[in-house]
Enzyme design. Structure first.
Site, PDB file in Angstrom:
ATOM      1  N   ASP A 106      -2.926  -0.743   6.376  1.00 24.84           N
ATOM      2  CA  ASP A 106      -3.781  -0.953   5.207  1.00 24.84           C
ATOM      3  C   ASP A 106      -3.381  -2.224   4.458  1.00 24.84           C
ATOM      4  OD1 ASP A 106      -4.888   1.403   6.058  1.00 24.84           O
ATOM      5  OD2 ASP A 106      -4.286   2.582   4.305  1.00 24.84           O
ATOM      6  N   HIS A 124      -4.921   4.579   6.694  1.00 29.74           N
ATOM      7  CA  HIS A 124      -3.935   5.208   5.817  1.00 29.74           C
ATOM      8  C   HIS A 124      -2.513   5.120   6.354  1.00 29.74           C
ATOM      9  CE1 HIS A 124      -6.752   6.358   2.773  1.00 29.74           C
ATOM     10  NE2 HIS A 124      -7.533   6.858   3.695  1.00 29.74           N
ATOM     11  N   MET A 138       6.311   9.893  -3.663  1.00 31.91           N
ATOM     12  CA  MET A 138       5.783   8.894  -2.741  1.00 31.91           C
ATOM     13  C   MET A 138       6.132   9.389  -1.332  1.00 31.91           C
ATOM     14  SD  MET A 138       6.265   4.766  -2.837  1.00 31.91           S
ATOM     15  CE  MET A 138       8.063   4.757  -2.876  1.00 31.91           C
ATOM     16  N   ASP A 196       0.862  -1.185   0.000  1.00 28.23           N
ATOM     17  CA  ASP A 196       0.000   0.000   0.000  1.00 28.23           C
ATOM     18  C   ASP A 196       0.897   1.233   0.000  1.00 28.23           C
ATOM     19  OD1 ASP A 196      -2.819   1.129   0.328  1.00 28.23           O
ATOM     20  OD2 ASP A 196      -1.727   2.144   1.930  1.00 28.23           O
TER      21      ASP A 196
END
Length: 175
Positions: free
Chosen positions: A154, A149, A20, A7
């Site tokens: 996740d 999150h 990212m 994730d």
């Protein structure tokens, strides 16, 4: 072969233009104890405030994260150490998650240990049920870990759903 659920949280829609922020990974096996967490500093001066907010980090915090090359080297080493055979990338939304991991691996290591493909959990579920209309029903499967999150949480929740699918008859690689 090992399935690795990944994730990603990012500060925008696409790699290179944006960055990212962090990612999590878990080997799909009964204990779900083999996890990886990486936080990468920005590679771009651009970011979308709403996208970054999803991760729970400020831009100032993000700028203090680790060098992406080091994080991706550590992730590749973790994959090699913890997976059997060729690792298979699997996620809730590989159209998003895969692009980041693939871009960062190729940019910083020149190759991606996952190769050139990924699997989508929802598609596996739809195939099991032989109904393409059940796209998000799998998310209600035995997910103990709350989707918050934090990418490790996740990924774990998604791996829990995969293990529930295994109990329903989905053939997953042996652990």
């Amino acid at each position: 072969m090992s399935y690795i659920v990944v994730d990603v949280e990012a500060d925008g829609a696409i790699p290179h233009k944006y960055s990212m922020v962090c990612f999590g990974a878990v080997i799909v096996e009964p204990t779900l104890t083999k996890t990886f967490y990486g936080k990468t500093k920005p590679i771009s001066n651009e970011w979308v405030a709403d996208a970054l907010a999803v991760s729970g980090f400020s831009r100032e915090e993000h700028e203090k994260f680790d060098d992406p090359k080091n994080v991706m080297e550590n992730f590749a080493e973790w994959i090699a150490k913890n997976s059997k055979g060729n690792p298979t990338f699997i996620s809730d939304n590989p159209a998003f998650d895969w692009q980041w991991i693939n871009y960062y691996f190729h940019t910083y290591l020149g190759k991606n240990p996952f190769g050139f493909s990924a699997r989508r959990i929802g598609d596996l579920y739809c195939g099991m049920k032989m109904d393409t209309g059940l796209n998000s029903e799998w998310k209600r499967l035995h997910r103990k870990t709350i989707h918050d999150h934090n990418p490790v949480n996740d990924a774990k929740g998604n791996a829990e759903a995969l293990l529930a699918m295994k109990k329903m008859g989905l053939k997953l690689p042996t652990y």
